[in-house]
Design a protein around this motif. Structure first.
Motif, PDB file in Angstrom:
ATOM      1  N   ARG B   4      41.665  38.566  45.714  1.00 35.41           N
ATOM      2  CA  ARG B   4      40.913  39.740  45.226  1.00 35.41           C
ATOM      3  C   ARG B   4      39.623  39.271  44.565  1.00 35.41           C
ATOM      4  NH1 ARG B   4      43.656  44.582  41.827  1.00 35.41           N
ATOM      5  NH2 ARG B   4      45.009  44.390  43.639  1.00 35.41           N
ATOM      6  N   ARG B 143      43.020  35.542  37.766  1.00 34.87           N
ATOM      7  CA  ARG B 143      43.514  36.863  37.335  1.00 34.87           C
ATOM      8  C   ARG B 143      42.778  37.327  36.086  1.00 34.87           C
ATOM      9  NH1 ARG B 143      47.893  40.218  37.896  1.00 34.87           N
ATOM     10  NH2 ARG B 143      48.900  38.851  39.414  1.00 34.87           N
ATOM     11  N   ASP B 147      40.961  40.898  35.648  1.00 37.09           N
ATOM     12  CA  ASP B 147      41.340  41.784  34.534  1.00 37.09           C
ATOM     13  C   ASP B 147      40.133  42.084  33.636  1.00 37.09           C
ATOM     14  OD1 ASP B 147      43.879  41.809  35.483  1.00 37.09           O
ATOM     15  OD2 ASP B 147      44.702  40.414  34.006  1.00 37.09           O
ATOM     16  N   HIS B 230      48.817  50.736  34.435  1.00 40.96           N
ATOM     17  CA  HIS B 230      49.664  50.603  35.625  1.00 40.96           C
ATOM     18  C   HIS B 230      48.778  50.528  36.863  1.00 40.96           C
ATOM     19  CE1 HIS B 230      52.557  51.703  38.796  1.00 40.96           C
ATOM     20  NE2 HIS B 230      53.470  51.203  37.978  1.00 40.96           N
ATOM     21  N   ARG B 231      49.202  49.713  37.798  1.00 38.27           N
ATOM     22  CA  ARG B 231      48.415  49.476  39.003  1.00 38.27           C
ATOM     23  C   ARG B 231      48.080  50.785  39.727  1.00 38.27           C
ATOM     24  NH1 ARG B 231      50.448  48.447  44.062  1.00 38.27           N
ATOM     25  NH2 ARG B 231      52.533  48.519  43.151  1.00 38.27           N
ATOM     26  N   ARG B 232      49.084  51.635  39.916  1.00 37.26           N
ATOM     27  CA  ARG B 232      48.883  52.886  40.646  1.00 37.26           C
ATOM     28  C   ARG B 232      47.935  53.824  39.895  1.00 37.26           C
ATOM     29  NH1 ARG B 232      49.606  52.854  45.856  1.00 37.26           N
ATOM     30  NH2 ARG B 232      51.622  52.051  46.496  1.00 37.26           N
ATOM     31  N   GLN B 235      44.464  52.734  40.413  1.00 38.23           N
ATOM     32  CA  GLN B 235      43.912  53.071  41.732  1.00 38.23           C
ATOM     33  C   GLN B 235      43.516  54.541  41.809  1.00 38.23           C
ATOM     34  OE1 GLN B 235      46.944  51.726  44.468  1.00 38.23           O
ATOM     35  NE2 GLN B 235      46.706  49.600  43.859  1.00 38.23           N
ATOM     36  N   LEU B 268      40.128  47.199  40.232  1.00 37.70           N
ATOM     37  CA  LEU B 268      41.342  48.002  40.087  1.00 37.70           C
ATOM     38  C   LEU B 268      41.991  48.315  41.440  1.00 37.70           C
ATOM     39  CD1 LEU B 268      39.755  50.410  37.508  1.00 37.70           C
ATOM     40  CD2 LEU B 268      41.791  49.058  37.025  1.00 37.70           C
ATOM     41  N   PRO B 270      43.217  47.276  45.529  1.00 40.32           N
ATOM     42  CA  PRO B 270      43.715  46.126  46.312  1.00 40.32           C
ATOM     43  C   PRO B 270      42.743  45.743  47.422  1.00 40.32           C
ATOM     44  CG  PRO B 270      44.861  48.114  46.981  1.00 40.32           C
ATOM     45  CD  PRO B 270      43.938  48.523  45.853  1.00 40.32           C
TER      46      PRO B 270
END
Lengths: 140, 302
Positions: B4, B143, B147, B230-232, B235, B268, B270
């Motif tokens: 990423r 990472r 972040d 949270h990842r979702r 997104q 944020l 993928p």
């Protein structure tokens, strides 16, 4: 070491990007901005400092930011005219615009237009008032 | 995460290269502006007068070149800091003439993170091709940089929300301020000979829409930090932010390209999943041959 960096870096980024919070909200800078744009209520009636041209038939012609201030950024052009009017330098600006504009315009006018924002956008209402600051000829 | 980060390197430095190329005439216009308008800010606060025209020209030439090379990952430890620094300088200089723009703030900050994160140049890069043995990177490397860039993105929106509350109070959500901002901006464009939005009149006529639109903007901005939880959520928030900028573009003809193209929000998202798809295109196949993107010799584990 790596896990410490993983925790520390986002924390430092947060401190950096949020540091403008300690400044007065209107005190803007770059790149650490307070992002004051779109925040204040400008009201429904507003004065705009503008520069227009007059063609051979006497019709008023809107000029581009490039002609007004030598830039393609409308905001910079707006600030240029505002400052010239505020600093009593409207005549100088008028001459500079006339030099850039050229024919077929015959005159350049630096002026302030008072506009009812909503009425103008929705009903295409003309300016409520126009105050002229400078007028100059466009020389061939 | 290293993949990423590599995609972010390509996206962000490519953006910087294209932006400085496209905006070069405007950046060079600063050499013609009256020095009385010079009002240095930020990292250039110490300047007493405009810099020599030649220096502006050097920055306008060097920035896109360095950014393009950093995007390709060529001598990344040199080109990335050079690109980040010169991009910061040229955008700061552009903003030092009495009017601040807010379109490149996030790009400037995220490029600095990329410049510090030298591991970003160890994957899918010319450096990795030249020195495969040095290009050892584990999946989790970088990472911290991803972040940090996500925090920067979220933080800018949060600040914008806080500014609205600090300056206008919670009345901002009534919609009146939004109505007057949309109309003001369009009228100014019209009076100063710039194209205005053809949809503004329709939007302004729907007065019932103003309050919900203002509330939605405020939720997006003040709720931005939730995107980090949270990842979702991150997104969904990033896509909502793109929608927000699309609305600004449609109704005010104000473009935030870095945000609208989701480049600033990409930490944020993928975005590494794009790589295999892009690799199947003609350009992607050429890139793959060059950078061994999908080859078994890739040193990247994750």
């Amino acid at each position: 070491m790596r896990s410490r960096l993983r925790r520390l870096a986002p924390a430092l980024a947060a401190v950096l990007v949020l540091s403008p919070l300690v400044r007065v909200a209107e005190s803007d800078t770059y790149p650490l901005s307070t992002y004051p744009m779109f925040t204040a209520d400008r009201g429904s009636i507003h004065d705009f400092a503008t520069v227009v041209g007059v063609d051979g038939a006497g019709a008023v012609v809107r000029l581009s930011p490039e002609v007004i201030a030598g830039t393609d950024e409308v905001v910079l052009a707006s600030v240029t005219v505002e400052r010239a009017v505020a600093r009593d330098r409207a005549e100088g600006l008028c001459e500079a615009v006339a030099a850039r504009a050229g024919r077929p315009l015959t005159e350049i006018i630096v002026r302030s237009e008072t506009v009812d924002l909503v009425a103008h956008i929705v009903d295409d209402e003309p300016a409520l008032a126009i105050v002229e600051h400078a007028r100059c000829d466009v020389t061939p | 995460m290293i993949k990423r980060l590599a995609v972010l390197r390509i996206l962000m430095f490519t953006y910087a290269a294209i932006w400085t190329t496209v905006r070069a005439p405007h950046l060079l216009d600063t050499t013609d502006l009256e020095s009385i308008r010079f009002d240095p800010i930020g990292p250039l606060w110490f300047l007493q007068a405009p810099v020599p025209d030649g220096l502006v020209l050097v920055l306008v030439v060097v920035t896109p070149l360095a950014a393009a090379l950093a995007a390709l990952g060529w001598r990344y430890r040199l080109t990335a800091p050079l690109a980040a620094f010169s991009f910061l300088m040229i955008t700061t200089y552009r903003n030092s003439w009495g009017q601040l723009f807010h379109t490149e703030n996030l790009a400037s900050l995220q490029l600095i993170v990329l410049a510090i994160a030298t591991v970003a140049g160890s994957v899918w890069s010319l450096d990795a091709r030249r020195h495969p043995s040095r290009a050892r990177a584990s999946a989790d490397d970088g990472r911290w940089a991803v972040d940090a860039m996500a925090v920067l993105a979220v933080g800018t929106y949060f600040l914008a929300g806080v500014a609205k509350v600090r300056i206008s109070g919670w009345d901002w959500v009534s919609g009146d301020t939004l109505l007057h901002q949309v109309t003001f901006d369009n009228v100014r464009k019209e009076l100063l000979g710039d194209p205005s939005s053809p949809l503004a009149a329709w939007f302004v006529g729907q007065t019932w829409l103003m309050a919900p639109a203002a509330v939605a903007s405020m939720i997006l901005e003040l709720g931005a930090p939730l995107a980090l939880l949270h990842r979702r959520v991150g997104q969904v928030w990033a896509l909502a932010a793109v929608g927000f900028h699309l609305g600004v573009l449609v109704l005010m003809y104000i473009m935030f390209p870095y945000h609208l193209l989701a480049i600033g929000l990409a930490p944020l998202l993928p975005v590494e999943n794009l790589a295999p798809r892009l690799a199947r295109t003609t350009v992607g196949r050429a890139w793959t041959r060059h950078f061994r993107l999908a080859s078994s010799t890739s040193p990247v584990a994750g």
